[in-house]
Design an enzyme around this catalytic site. Structure first.
Site, PDB file in Angstrom:
ATOM      1  N   GLU A 153      22.683  89.491 -52.054  1.00  0.00           N
ATOM      2  CA  GLU A 153      22.230  88.764 -53.242  1.00  0.00           C
ATOM      3  C   GLU A 153      23.034  89.147 -54.489  1.00  0.00           C
ATOM      4  O   GLU A 153      22.524  89.707 -55.449  1.00  0.00           O
ATOM      5  CB  GLU A 153      20.743  89.018 -53.491  1.00  0.00           C
ATOM      6  CG  GLU A 153      19.835  88.450 -52.416  1.00  0.00           C
ATOM      7  CD  GLU A 153      18.358  88.656 -52.710  1.00  0.00           C
ATOM      8  OE1 GLU A 153      17.538  87.917 -52.149  1.00  0.00           O
ATOM      9  OE2 GLU A 153      18.030  89.574 -53.496  1.00  0.00           O
ATOM     10  N   GLU A 306      16.847  85.352 -45.334  1.00  0.00           N
ATOM     11  CA  GLU A 306      15.564  85.953 -45.713  1.00  0.00           C
ATOM     12  C   GLU A 306      14.534  84.871 -45.979  1.00  0.00           C
ATOM     13  O   GLU A 306      14.838  83.840 -46.590  1.00  0.00           O
ATOM     14  CB  GLU A 306      15.696  86.797 -46.983  1.00  0.00           C
ATOM     15  CG  GLU A 306      16.507  88.054 -46.862  1.00  0.00           C
ATOM     16  CD  GLU A 306      16.494  88.847 -48.167  1.00  0.00           C
ATOM     17  OE1 GLU A 306      15.578  88.607 -48.999  1.00  0.00           O
ATOM     18  OE2 GLU A 306      17.384  89.686 -48.363  1.00  0.00           O
TER      19      GLU A 306
END
Length: 659
Positions: A153, A306
């Site tokens: 991320e 995710e």
């Protein structure tokens, strides 16, 4: 180039982030037992393990990871091995404070959380390369390795001194001369002209508003600087393992990464998807994220890196997913092209900042509802794998144009309305297509659009000359375009075009003069014949009376055109309420030859075709009957379906035409 297919080998990956270093090793055996019971075939390891792998500068503690990799291989579970560079050890910030990012006010962002690295720091990059090199050398030949996951991320902004030096270097590469930069930035305004490159800084905290083009370029630079970090690590692992695919997980609708540019550097495009389970349109938001990610993967398979098995821990109130919703949203991802459905994380943490973020194994353990639902999902994905893996979504004949540069430029201070939120506008238009049961793709405005029957621009404040010429050529070639308000206002330097909208676009849409913009307050509505508009309105004069399709009704703009049409080009100068936008777009799509995946769907039912399969997904709680002409086999139940299928609360069916 390796891709997701190389990792899946004809199966859907199912699993999640696994953090065994948080647990005694005796728990690992229990984890393996439960993974096999749940059908887990892939785990992501090492995302936040830098301090475990390098507890002191230059040290290497690989023993625990050796044992873990061997254990996974022995049990037939593949490993997506992460470089741990998203979260440096505390010693790095202590010994090398220049590796810590600084905010707009010059304050240091200290260790103790995560993502505390200055992306332009030479010291950080050197340490990151070293740990990546050693991981790749040690595990590149390990039979458990199926994929590399770089960092995590990427979301770090930095206004520090090394970032300032790198920013100046980036600007020199973009503009070449100070004269060109001063022209692009419009520095004649407010006496901002630069006489030396050393005078240029990141847009730090100023007494009043920063230069908008400086801010725009800083966001471009940040995306590129983070991508340099990614590419450096990618190239290291690729040198050791040229046939192992590489990814890094996107956060959807995060400003800091131009995902179009990034996706071209990845072997596999992956995303983290967290719709709010209390959002009645959470399913639509999930569909948007899936469509966007599939499009960044150039239509090929992609992966959910995710998602949450239950509640997250970062909303104001973190609600669990009600029974069945996790399964529904997982199948939705597969329907829209995913070949991997993974979670953060495998086992819910007992300590740390995310101990209340759900895991596939929750605090309730294997008897808990969460794990029991995970087992069902794993079993169903195994049933679908042979028919689904490496197939493509079909019938996505509509392109929604999306551009980070337009977002970066339109979301700054000094605009006409702080109520206009670019992601919200894009979501409103995608929602209209979703409710019309029209499968959409996304595209950059400079992409080849010839394969699409309809192109939609929810809002693109900034458009380059190349993009505008691309749109005009698309319509001349027989394509249909529908544009939302405040589009084509500025060029690549955030310079307002003469007339308030590019002349080529005004000719395309049949606009003689755009007299004035009339933004609306948060709860304000504007009357339009047949519906009400929200958020925005415009005082437009049509080039020909025939182009004014729908007028404003009442108020200051009474009688002026709210919707214009010139041939195959439509322009909406306001955002119609949801109940009006979807039938308007549905009608335009039908005229353009776009067909829904299935006709006559009950409200709340989504239909998507992937390969030869028809996915039916029910986002409601009441039982509905879906007409499906002909004879089919439901792959989830093994039962035959003739002319109709019944779907209960959050129900799903995956239908294959019967011979």
């Amino acid at each position: 180039m390796p891709g997701l297919t190389d990792a899946t080998r004809g199966r859907i990956l199912f699993g999640g982030d696994y953090n065994p270093e948080q647990w005694p090793e005796e728990v690992w055996q229990e984890d393996v037992r439960l993974m096999k019971e749940a059908g887990v075939n892939s785990v992501t390891v090492g995302v936040f393990s830098w301090a475990e792998l390098e507890p002191t500068p230059g040290a290497r503690e690989f023993g625990w990871l050796d044992r873990l990799m061997d254990l996974m291989h022995e049990n037939g579970i593949g490993v997506v091995l992460a470089t741990p560079t998203a979260s440096p050890p505390p010693w790095m910030g202590r010994l090398h404070p220049e590796t810590l990012p600084r905010d707009e006010d010059g304050r240091i962002e200290w260790w103790g959380g995560r993502q505390h690295f200055a992306h332009s720091s030479a010291v950080y990059r050197r340490y990151a390369a070293a740990i990546t090199e050693d991981l790749a050398a040690r595990y590149g030949g390990h039979p458990a390795l199926t994929m590399w996951h770089i960092n995590n991320e990427y979301c770090t902004y930095d206004w520090g001194d090394e970032a300032a030096t790198a920013f100046r270097r980036w600007l020199q590469g973009r503009y070449g001369t100070l004269d060109a930069l001063n022209t692009a930035w419009g520095t004649a305004f407010w006496s901002q002209g630069y006489d030396d490159w050393e005078g240029i800084l990141p847009p730090r905290h100023a007494h009043y508003m920063n230069n908008p083009t400086q801010v725009l370029d800083f966001k471009r630079f940040t995306s590129d600087a983070l991508m340099e970090c990614f590419v450096a690590e990618r190239d290291i692992v690729a040198r050791h393992t040229p046939n192992i695919p590489v990814t890094s997980n996107f956060m959807p609708f995060w400003q800091g990464q131009d995902a179009w540019a990034w996706a071209g550097r990845e072997d596999v495009v992956s995303v983290d998807s967290y719709p709010d389970p209390r959002d009645p349109l959470g399913g639509q938001y999930g569909a948007l994220i899936h469509d966007m990610t599939r499009s960044q993967a150039r239509g090929g398979p992609w992966m959910v890196m995710e998602q949450a098995a239950g509640p997250v821990n970062w909303r104001g109130v973190n609600h669990p997913k009600p029974p069945g919703l996790n399964r529904l949203w997982s199948l939705q991802a597969v329907a829209r092209g995913a070949d991997a459905v993974c979670y953060f994380q495998w086992r819910q943490s007992r300590q740390g900042a995310e101990k209340f973020h759900s895991g596939m194994v929750s605090h309730a353990g294997e008897r808990g509802r969460t794990f029991q639902e995970v087992k069902r999902i794993g079993a169903e994905l195994a049933l679908l794998s042979e028919k689904v893996a490496d197939t493509r979504v079909t019938g996505a004949d509509v392109a929604v144009l999306l551009d980070w540069n337009a977002w970066w430029a339109s979301g700054q201070d000094g605009r006409l309305s702080g109520e206009v939120d670019y992601p919200a506008v894009v979501r409103a238009w995608h929602r209209a297509l979703w409710e019309a049961n029209v499968t959409a793709s996304f595209a950059h405005p400079e992409h080849d659009l010839s394969a699409y029957k309809l192109v939609v621009l929810p809002q693109l404040y900034l458009l380059t000359d190349t993009a505008i010429d691309n749109l005009v050529a698309y319509v001349r070639g027989g394509g249909t375009v529908v544009s939302g308000f405040l589009t084509g206002v500025a060029d690549q330097d955030d310079r307002v075009r003469q007339g308030g909208m590019d002349e080529r676009l005004r000719k395309l849409f049949g606009i003689r003069t755009l007299h004035e913009w009339w933004p609306l307050d948060a709860d304000e509505k504007v009357g339009v014949e047949g519906f009400r508009g929200t958020l925005w309105s415009e005082e437009i004069e049509a080039a020909d009376e025939a182009y004014a399709v729908i007028p404003y009704k009442g108020g200051e703009l009474d009688g002026l055109p709210a919707v214009l049409r010139k041939g195959r080009a439509w322009y909406l100068s306001t955002l119609p309420e949801p109940a009006a936008l979807w039938p308007l777009l549905a009608g335009i799509a039908e005229d353009a030859g776009v067909r829904p995946a299935l006709d006559h769907l009950p409200a709340g039912v989504e239909a998507v075709r992937r390969g030869e399969l028809l996915f039916l997904l029910h986002h409601g709680r009441d039982t509905v009957t879906v007409p499906v002409p002909g004879r089919h086999r439901d792959l989830l139940t093994g039962e035959d379906v003739v002319d109709a299928v019944e779907l209960g609360r959050y129900g799903a069916a995956v239908l294959e035409a019967a011979p």
